[in-house]
Enzyme design. Sequence first.
Site, PDB file in Angstrom:
ATOM      1  N   ASN A  35       0.835  -1.214   0.000  1.00  0.00           N
ATOM      2  CA  ASN A  35       0.000   0.000   0.000  1.00  0.00           C
ATOM      3  C   ASN A  35       0.868   1.262   0.000  1.00  0.00           C
ATOM      4  O   ASN A  35       0.352   2.365   0.089  1.00  0.00           O
ATOM      5  CB  ASN A  35      -0.974   0.020   1.187  1.00  0.00           C
ATOM      6  CG  ASN A  35      -0.279   0.283   2.511  1.00  0.00           C
ATOM      7  OD1 ASN A  35       0.951   0.224   2.605  1.00  0.00           O
ATOM      8  ND2 ASN A  35      -1.049   0.570   3.549  1.00  0.00           N
ATOM      9  N   LYS A  92      -4.216  -3.261  13.089  1.00  0.00           N
ATOM     10  CA  LYS A  92      -5.101  -3.852  12.068  1.00  0.00           C
ATOM     11  C   LYS A  92      -4.276  -4.532  10.972  1.00  0.00           C
ATOM     12  O   LYS A  92      -4.643  -5.586  10.474  1.00  0.00           O
ATOM     13  CB  LYS A  92      -5.963  -2.758  11.422  1.00  0.00           C
ATOM     14  CG  LYS A  92      -7.147  -2.316  12.235  1.00  0.00           C
ATOM     15  CD  LYS A  92      -7.975  -1.365  11.380  1.00  0.00           C
ATOM     16  CE  LYS A  92      -9.158  -0.828  12.141  1.00  0.00           C
ATOM     17  NZ  LYS A  92      -9.834   0.239  11.378  1.00  0.00           N
ATOM     18  N   ASN A 100      -6.434 -12.210   6.638  1.00  0.00           N
ATOM     19  CA  ASN A 100      -6.695 -12.218   5.192  1.00  0.00           C
ATOM     20  C   ASN A 100      -5.701 -13.106   4.437  1.00  0.00           C
ATOM     21  O   ASN A 100      -6.083 -13.842   3.525  1.00  0.00           O
ATOM     22  CB  ASN A 100      -6.662 -10.789   4.641  1.00  0.00           C
ATOM     23  CG  ASN A 100      -7.883  -9.995   5.090  1.00  0.00           C
ATOM     24  OD1 ASN A 100      -8.965 -10.560   5.234  1.00  0.00           O
ATOM     25  ND2 ASN A 100      -7.712  -8.706   5.331  1.00  0.00           N
ATOM     26  N   GLY A 103      -6.327 -16.767   5.312  1.00  0.00           N
ATOM     27  CA  GLY A 103      -7.539 -17.214   4.605  1.00  0.00           C
ATOM     28  C   GLY A 103      -7.204 -17.546   3.154  1.00  0.00           C
ATOM     29  O   GLY A 103      -7.662 -18.563   2.612  1.00  0.00           O
ATOM     30  N   TYR A 146       2.626  -2.596  17.767  1.00  0.00           N
ATOM     31  CA  TYR A 146       3.490  -3.432  16.924  1.00  0.00           C
ATOM     32  C   TYR A 146       3.738  -4.786  17.600  1.00  0.00           C
ATOM     33  O   TYR A 146       3.497  -5.835  16.996  1.00  0.00           O
ATOM     34  CB  TYR A 146       4.807  -2.692  16.695  1.00  0.00           C
ATOM     35  CG  TYR A 146       5.784  -3.388  15.774  1.00  0.00           C
ATOM     36  CD1 TYR A 146       5.580  -3.406  14.393  1.00  0.00           C
ATOM     37  CD2 TYR A 146       6.939  -3.992  16.274  1.00  0.00           C
ATOM     38  CE1 TYR A 146       6.490  -4.028  13.546  1.00  0.00           C
ATOM     39  CE2 TYR A 146       7.854  -4.601  15.431  1.00  0.00           C
ATOM     40  CZ  TYR A 146       7.635  -4.621  14.071  1.00  0.00           C
ATOM     41  OH  TYR A 146       8.547  -5.234  13.233  1.00  0.00           O
TER      42      TYR A 146
HETATM   43  P1  NAD Z   1       9.329  -1.428   5.744  1.00  0.00           P
HETATM   44  O1  NAD Z   1       8.525  -0.428   6.484  1.00  0.00           O
HETATM   45  O2  NAD Z   1      10.408  -0.939   4.838  1.00  0.00           O
HETATM   46  O3  NAD Z   1       8.397  -2.385   4.879  1.00  0.00           O
HETATM   47  C1  NAD Z   1       7.064  -2.682   5.201  1.00  0.00           C
HETATM   48  C2  NAD Z   1       6.244  -2.651   3.917  1.00  0.00           C
HETATM   49  O4  NAD Z   1       4.885  -2.976   4.218  1.00  0.00           O
HETATM   50  C3  NAD Z   1       6.225  -1.267   3.257  1.00  0.00           C
HETATM   51  O5  NAD Z   1       6.478  -1.396   1.886  1.00  0.00           O
HETATM   52  C4  NAD Z   1       4.816  -0.760   3.533  1.00  0.00           C
HETATM   53  O6  NAD Z   1       4.373   0.179   2.582  1.00  0.00           O
HETATM   54  C5  NAD Z   1       4.032  -2.053   3.538  1.00  0.00           C
HETATM   55  N1  NAD Z   1       2.771  -1.975   4.278  1.00  0.00           N
HETATM   56  C6  NAD Z   1       2.570  -1.435   5.518  1.00  0.00           C
HETATM   57  N2  NAD Z   1       1.270  -1.550   5.862  1.00  0.00           N
HETATM   58  C7  NAD Z   1       0.648  -2.180   4.830  1.00  0.00           C
HETATM   59  C8  NAD Z   1      -0.691  -2.565   4.582  1.00  0.00           C
HETATM   60  N3  NAD Z   1      -1.666  -2.341   5.481  1.00  0.00           N
HETATM   61  N4  NAD Z   1      -0.982  -3.184   3.396  1.00  0.00           N
HETATM   62  C9  NAD Z   1      -0.017  -3.403   2.482  1.00  0.00           C
HETATM   63  N5  NAD Z   1       1.266  -3.044   2.654  1.00  0.00           N
HETATM   64  C10 NAD Z   1       1.590  -2.441   3.816  1.00  0.00           C
HETATM   65  O7  NAD Z   1       9.921  -2.436   6.840  1.00  0.00           O
HETATM   66  P2  NAD Z   1      10.917  -3.671   6.667  1.00  0.00           P
HETATM   67  O8  NAD Z   1      12.082  -3.417   7.508  1.00  0.00           O
HETATM   68  O9  NAD Z   1      11.100  -3.997   5.233  1.00  0.00           O
HETATM   69  O10 NAD Z   1      10.075  -4.822   7.384  1.00  0.00           O
HETATM   70  C11 NAD Z   1       9.412  -5.848   6.637  1.00  0.00           C
HETATM   71  C12 NAD Z   1       8.753  -6.821   7.607  1.00  0.00           C
HETATM   72  O11 NAD Z   1       9.749  -7.437   8.422  1.00  0.00           O
HETATM   73  C13 NAD Z   1       7.763  -6.168   8.568  1.00  0.00           C
HETATM   74  O12 NAD Z   1       6.666  -7.043   8.744  1.00  0.00           O
HETATM   75  C14 NAD Z   1       8.537  -6.036   9.844  1.00  0.00           C
HETATM   76  O13 NAD Z   1       7.700  -6.046  10.968  1.00  0.00           O
HETATM   77  C15 NAD Z   1       9.429  -7.261   9.783  1.00  0.00           C
HETATM   78  N6  NAD Z   1      10.638  -7.048  10.587  1.00  0.00           N
HETATM   79  C16 NAD Z   1      11.649  -6.226  10.135  1.00  0.00           C
HETATM   80  C17 NAD Z   1      12.757  -6.007  10.930  1.00  0.00           C
HETATM   81  C18 NAD Z   1      13.903  -5.124  10.473  1.00  0.00           C
HETATM   82  O14 NAD Z   1      14.813  -4.886  11.278  1.00  0.00           O
HETATM   83  N7  NAD Z   1      13.925  -4.644   9.258  1.00  0.00           N
HETATM   84  C19 NAD Z   1      12.850  -6.607  12.192  1.00  0.00           C
HETATM   85  C20 NAD Z   1      11.800  -7.420  12.619  1.00  0.00           C
HETATM   86  C21 NAD Z   1      10.708  -7.633  11.802  1.00  0.00           C
END
Ligand code: NAD
Length: 312
Positions: A35, A92, A100, A103, A146
Amino acid sequence: MVRKKILVTGGAGFVGSHLCERLLNEGNEVYCLDNFFTGQKENVVHLLENPFFELIRHDVTSPFFIETDEIYNLACPASPVHYQYNPIKTMKTSVMGAVNMLGLAKRVGAKILQASTSEVYGDPLVHPQKETYWGHVNPIGDRACYDEGKRSAETLFVNYHKQNNVNIKIIRIFNTYGPKMHPNDGRVVSNFIVQALQNHDITVYGKGNQTRSFQYVDDLVEGMIRLMNSRDGFTGPVNVGNPNEFTILELAQKVIELTGSKSKIIYKPLPSDDPMQRQPDISLAKKELDWSPKVQLEEGLIKTIDFFKKIV
Ligand code: NAD
Ligand code: UDP
């Protein structure tokens, strides 16, 4: 060669864009869903000319249907600044996003991997953290949207597996950094590098004696793919991170040294519920995935600094 169809939610984000690229290079068909809240088209624009790549604007809080063999569920802002901007939406995204996508996995028989986090351990009282540790999380604090969102997502995953036999994999990711982090992401590695390259003050929160264990993004992507391909019946959760632990002050000094910056370190208030220590126990990942990190901090920071030099 069998070309797998793979959906990556959050695919235009920092980790997701590296994952999409790697999966395409391995000959798969990749659907990148995002998104664009914290992700950006720039991260994947170079993949658009590949006929086996599709970019889909969609929010995981609404149902989504596609024929797919595997789902990597990454959609969720990961930086404290961004996930606290709209905490209800963050929760959410984790909970409704998990429902989702689970599912969808159930309906089409896809294998599904959840990007969980070391934040499920909260401000840990056990060190280093093993998967068997239940954590120490404040359910009403600033980080709860979170932490509890991700904990609920794990619960949903495990129960879709038990109740509906969905093939699940849960990875608990520890602090990861690398090229393609957004310069305004707000996380510590990108903040310090951007500040250092501009000779601005380096903002250490608190005294800087809190610790983190930093993992380079390529190691994470390798761990994610190994987990997706791991033996049937192995669901995780499994920690994937680099056990090399540093204080935030040490990180600041390292970044100044590697950039040759004139920046000074300044101290700002420690955000509430900021975990004091964090280090993964990775024995399970070694045993089940034959995985361990290859890139150490200095090497990874140099690559990340090179990336930021081109964009700031
Ligand atoms: P990021 O914020 O760069 O990437 C998250 C992506 O999800 C973004 O592109 C954002 O636009 C998209 N997004 C957010 N809400 C959304 C929604 N409702 N619908 C569709 N897309 C949505 O963060 P990241 O570092 O790339 O993290 C990726 C995943 O890994 C996340 O789930 C994060 O919790 C997990 N994670 C990352 C780290 C880290 O250190 N990078 C550590 C632990 C967990
Ligand atoms: N931090 C800091 N200065 C910054 C950004 C973060 O000192 O400009 C600290 C933050 O307080 C935390 C650590 O660095 O103790 C890691 O923060 P980050 O937001 O990267 O991730 P998380 O706290 O979720 O591990």
